[in-house]
Design a protein around this motif. Structure first.
Motif, PDB file in Angstrom:
ATOM      1  N   UNK A  68       0.842  -1.204   0.000  1.00  0.00           N
ATOM      2  CA  UNK A  68       0.000   0.000   0.000  1.00  0.00           C
ATOM      3  C   UNK A  68       0.875   1.252   0.000  1.00  0.00           C
ATOM      4  N   UNK A  69       1.929   1.213   0.787  1.00  0.00           N
ATOM      5  CA  UNK A  69       2.821   2.366   0.865  1.00  0.00           C
ATOM      6  C   UNK A  69       3.500   2.615  -0.475  1.00  0.00           C
ATOM      7  N   UNK A  70       3.975   1.536  -1.103  1.00  0.00           N
ATOM      8  CA  UNK A  70       4.651   1.665  -2.402  1.00  0.00           C
ATOM      9  C   UNK A  70       3.689   2.248  -3.434  1.00  0.00           C
ATOM     10  N   UNK A 110       7.905   4.189   8.230  1.00  0.00           N
ATOM     11  CA  UNK A 110       7.175   4.923   7.202  1.00  0.00           C
ATOM     12  C   UNK A 110       6.153   4.032   6.497  1.00  0.00           C
ATOM     13  N   UNK A 111       6.612   2.833   6.103  1.00  0.00           N
ATOM     14  CA  UNK A 111       5.707   1.917   5.405  1.00  0.00           C
ATOM     15  C   UNK A 111       4.530   1.525   6.288  1.00  0.00           C
ATOM     16  N   UNK A 112       4.817   1.286   7.554  1.00  0.00           N
ATOM     17  CA  UNK A 112       3.738   0.838   8.444  1.00  0.00           C
ATOM     18  C   UNK A 112       2.848   2.017   8.841  1.00  0.00           C
ATOM     19  N   UNK A 113       3.491   3.155   9.123  1.00  0.00           N
ATOM     20  CA  UNK A 113       2.723   4.323   9.569  1.00  0.00           C
ATOM     21  C   UNK A 113       1.876   4.911   8.455  1.00  0.00           C
ATOM     22  N   UNK A 114       2.325   4.747   7.224  1.00  0.00           N
ATOM     23  CA  UNK A 114       1.621   5.326   6.085  1.00  0.00           C
ATOM     24  C   UNK A 114       1.186   4.225   5.110  1.00  0.00           C
ATOM     25  N   UNK A 154      -4.811  -0.682   9.070  1.00  0.00           N
ATOM     26  CA  UNK A 154      -4.396  -1.617  10.118  1.00  0.00           C
ATOM     27  C   UNK A 154      -2.961  -1.362  10.559  1.00  0.00           C
ATOM     28  N   UNK A 155      -2.071  -1.170   9.581  1.00  0.00           N
ATOM     29  CA  UNK A 155      -0.666  -1.007   9.958  1.00  0.00           C
ATOM     30  C   UNK A 155      -0.466   0.303  10.723  1.00  0.00           C
ATOM     31  N   UNK A 156      -1.254   1.295  10.352  1.00  0.00           N
ATOM     32  CA  UNK A 156      -1.161   2.582  11.047  1.00  0.00           C
ATOM     33  C   UNK A 156      -1.641   2.442  12.495  1.00  0.00           C
ATOM     34  N   UNK A 157      -2.754   1.754  12.670  1.00  0.00           N
ATOM     35  CA  UNK A 157      -3.282   1.552  14.023  1.00  0.00           C
ATOM     36  C   UNK A 157      -2.273   0.790  14.880  1.00  0.00           C
ATOM     37  N   UNK A 158      -1.679  -0.218  14.287  1.00  0.00           N
ATOM     38  CA  UNK A 158      -0.699  -1.013  15.036  1.00  0.00           C
ATOM     39  C   UNK A 158       0.539  -0.185  15.391  1.00  0.00           C
ATOM     40  N   UNK A 159       0.963   0.667  14.465  1.00  0.00           N
ATOM     41  CA  UNK A 159       2.143   1.490  14.710  1.00  0.00           C
ATOM     42  C   UNK A 159       1.863   2.490  15.832  1.00  0.00           C
ATOM     43  N   UNK A 160       0.674   3.044  15.783  1.00  0.00           N
ATOM     44  CA  UNK A 160       0.269   3.992  16.823  1.00  0.00           C
ATOM     45  C   UNK A 160       0.252   3.311  18.191  1.00  0.00           C
ATOM     46  N   UNK A 161      -0.290   2.094  18.214  1.00  0.00           N
ATOM     47  CA  UNK A 161      -0.357   1.348  19.472  1.00  0.00           C
ATOM     48  C   UNK A 161       1.048   1.045  19.991  1.00  0.00           C
ATOM     49  N   UNK A 181       4.657  10.386   8.535  1.00  0.00           N
ATOM     50  CA  UNK A 181       3.494   9.497   8.587  1.00  0.00           C
ATOM     51  C   UNK A 181       2.254  10.211   9.095  1.00  0.00           C
ATOM     52  N   UNK A 182       2.431  11.422   9.613  1.00  0.00           N
ATOM     53  CA  UNK A 182       1.298  12.127  10.207  1.00  0.00           C
ATOM     54  C   UNK A 182       0.943  11.622  11.596  1.00  0.00           C
TER      55      UNK A 182
END
Ligand SMILES: [Fe+2]
Ligand SMILES: [Fe+2]
Lengths: 330, 257
Positions: A315-317, B151-155, B159-166, B215-216
């Motif tokens: 998704x990021x890519x 960056x990849x997970x945060x953006x 789901x990946x953003x929620x997990x990164x935040x947690x 990532x905001x």
């Protein structure tokens, strides 16, 4: 996301009588290397994909029994060495998946086949690593057996596989020496350590012997693979080489081979072993080994637990690519 | 093989052990991923980073043993001390959790380690300076690796953003300890053996802020910071790490492997 597009995937399924087939065989006979975009009969392609994928799976499944001891290695030096070794095996898996991908099968497809139980991998990794001695034993016997199998593969007719093997073999022989050195250390240690080594050899000897596969008469794929120069020696020839190399190594450090029928034949100069329990081999290969279920479950868990990570990377890519093209358009 | 208890270690020795323990425990945690990572490339990358940390720990224990005298080795420190004798910061012993926890833990630690090693290259202890020079290069890769994944997970996906935040929220309380200075460190900073961790706080903050901005995500609101690792007051997780790590030495005391 790992698939490589190739331009020769829609070949006719039946190559019989195809003049290209005769040219292909002539190239094989002349010891030329076949490259991914060259013509090849479907049978050759299928055989290679199956073999390379099984080989790749064996490398990554093999990370599990050894990885089992990384956190418990008995010294920092051994811990670092084991971690580096298991990392090497991951690297082997990676080159091999790439080699198989050049034949048109994606890594995802291969991984799916592994976790849903369709794909095979070396029977040896379905045995448990119960003690620290098993780590040395795997290096000595399993990497040792792998080398016997793989050195001839460095001359395999398929270029990417042969090249991957050259690099892999160097590392495997380092692993083998390191494993033997670990077992030597145990044999030179306390009686308890020596006993760990002997117990480990008792458990791993026969499974290692079985790594070479069925006897020549019973091997389904051998003859064709020999003609195509994928395989250079028969299973039994390679097994014998391994036995002849390994028995004296065991004796040198005071270990006993767990085979009452083992004897040296003065005339042939070979060590002769007792009967191999082929029922056990078949059972383990069919899924009934002590660890088959655990191994596949561990890979499946890694695959499933990692899905959201792979999705995020994708998704990021995509977002980034979209942003870049927006910037270009503006 | 009895438990090694260091009563009142010299500040120099304690400092070496703190740094070594950080690296050993973080390396140990990362090594737990081997064979189970989300993709083969990460099995390899995490093992690489683990090897760097374990390598740094070994060099630091070696130096500690040299200072200590008494014929101790790197393994005595790693395998014979109980949890109360371990001096790593709490952050590194936090469980791997999901991949986001591992990445956030790594970024928070490596963003500190990179500038800290850089300052330590000027340590008056020449061995520490040499270890720092090597480790600084490695830490640069660790920051890049964990930063790219952050960056990849945060953006990436929701789901990946929620997990990164947690993961950020869970691990942030353990960052304060990285910058603490106590009576052990003070004289060493004055002598130039150790570096003042507060001096790299701004650089650390900048690295983290940049990662967050990309990532905001924002710095989590954390009412309390946790502390204790530097004096051997750990979370409950360390005991289990040591049960694993020290199993062989405890089961077969005195053997050489
Ligand atoms: Fe391998
Ligand atoms: Fe190997």
């Amino acid at each position: 996301m790992y698939t490589q597009a190739l331009n020769n995937l829609d070949l006719p399924q039946n190559d019989e009588g195809d003049p290209r087939e005769a040219r292909f065989m002539a190239r094989i006979d002349a010891e030329e290397r076949i490259e991914p975009n060259d013509f090849m009969p479907e049978g050759y392609r299928k055989t290679l994909v199956r073999q390379i994928a099984q080989h790749a799976h064996s490398e990554i499944i093999g990370m599990l029994p050894e990885g089992n001891w990384i956190t418990r290695a008995p010294s920092l030096r051994r811990k670092a060495a084991l971690l580096a070794k298991v990392q090497d095996e991951g690297g082997h898996g990676l080159y091999l998946y790439c080699a198989a991908e050049t034949l048109g099968k994606s890594r995802e497809e291969m991984m799916d086949e592994l976790v849903d139980g369709r794909a095979k991998y070396s029977s040896i990794f379905n045995y448990p690593t119960l003690t620290w001695a098993d780590i040395g034993m795997i290096g000595w016997l399993v990497d040792g057996a792998a080398i016997m199998n793989q050195i001839p593969l460095c001359r395999c007719s398929f270029g990417p596989y042969a090249r991957a093997m050259i690099r892999i073999c160097k590392e495997e022989s380092f692993h083998q020496r390191q494993g033997y050195e670990q077992i030597m250390t145990l044999c030179a240690g306390t009686p308890e350590q020596k006993e760990l080594a002997q117990d480990s050899l008792n458990r791993w000897w026969w499974p290692s012997i079985m790594m070479f596969g069925p006897s020549d008469g019973d091997s389904v794929h051998s003859a064709k693979s020999m003609a195509w120069k994928i395989k250079r020696f028969t299973n039994d020839e390679l097994r014998q080489k391994f036995i002849d190399a390994t028995v004296p190594q065991a004796h040198r450090i005071g270990l006993e081979i767990p085979d009452p029928d083992l004897k040296f034949n003065e005339e042939t100069g070979h060590w002769e072993i007792g009967e191999i329990d082929w029922e056990e081999f078949k059972r383990v290969l069919a899924g009934g080994g002590p660890c088959n279920a655990d191994r596949v479950a561990a890979r499946k868990a890694a695959q499933e637990n990692g899905a959201w990570v792979r999705d995020a990377a994708l998704a990021y890519a995509q977002k980034r690519a979209a942003r870049e093209s927006e910037t270009l358009a503006a | 093989m009895t438990t090694l208890t260091l009563t009142a270690p010299s500040p120099h020795l304690a400092f070496l052990l703190r740094l070594a323990d950080d690296n050993l425990i973080l390396g140990h945690r990362l090594s737990e991923w081997t064979g189970h990572a989300p993709m083969l490339e990460e099995d390899i990358a995490l093992a690489n980073i683990a090897l760097d940390h374990i390598g740094a720990a070994r060099s630091l224990y070696d130096r500690a043993a040299e200072l200590h005298g008494e014929g101790l080795t790197e393994d005595d420190y790693a395998y014979r001390r109980d949890a109360r004798g371990y001096l790593n910061c709490l952050l590194v012993e936090r469980p791997n959790g999901d991949f986001a926890h591992t990445i956030v833990r790594q970024l928070l630690y490596s963003a500190f380690a990179l500038p800290y090693w850089a300052v330590l290259t000027a340590s008056t202890d020449a061995t520490i300076a040499a270890i720092a020079a090597k480790s600084e290069k490695e830490a640069r890769y660790h920051v890049r690796h964990s930063g790219d994944w952050f960056l990849r997970l945060g953006d990436g996906t929701d789901e990946s953003r929620t997990r990164t935040e947690a993961a950020l929220a869970a691990l942030w309380p353990y960052t304060g300890e990285l910058f603490e200075v106590d009576a052990t460190l003070e004289p060493l900073i004055a002598e130039g053996v150790a570096a003042d961790p507060r001096s790299v706080h701004a650089v650390w903050q900048q690295t983290i802020d940049q990662a967050l901005a990309a990532t905001g995500l924002t710095v989590p609101e954390v009412p309390f910071m946790q502390t204790g690792g530097r004096t051997g007051y750990h979370t409950e997780h360390l005991g289990f790490i040591l049960a694993d790590l020290q199993f062989m030495q405890r089961a077969y005391p005195g053997a050489t492997w």
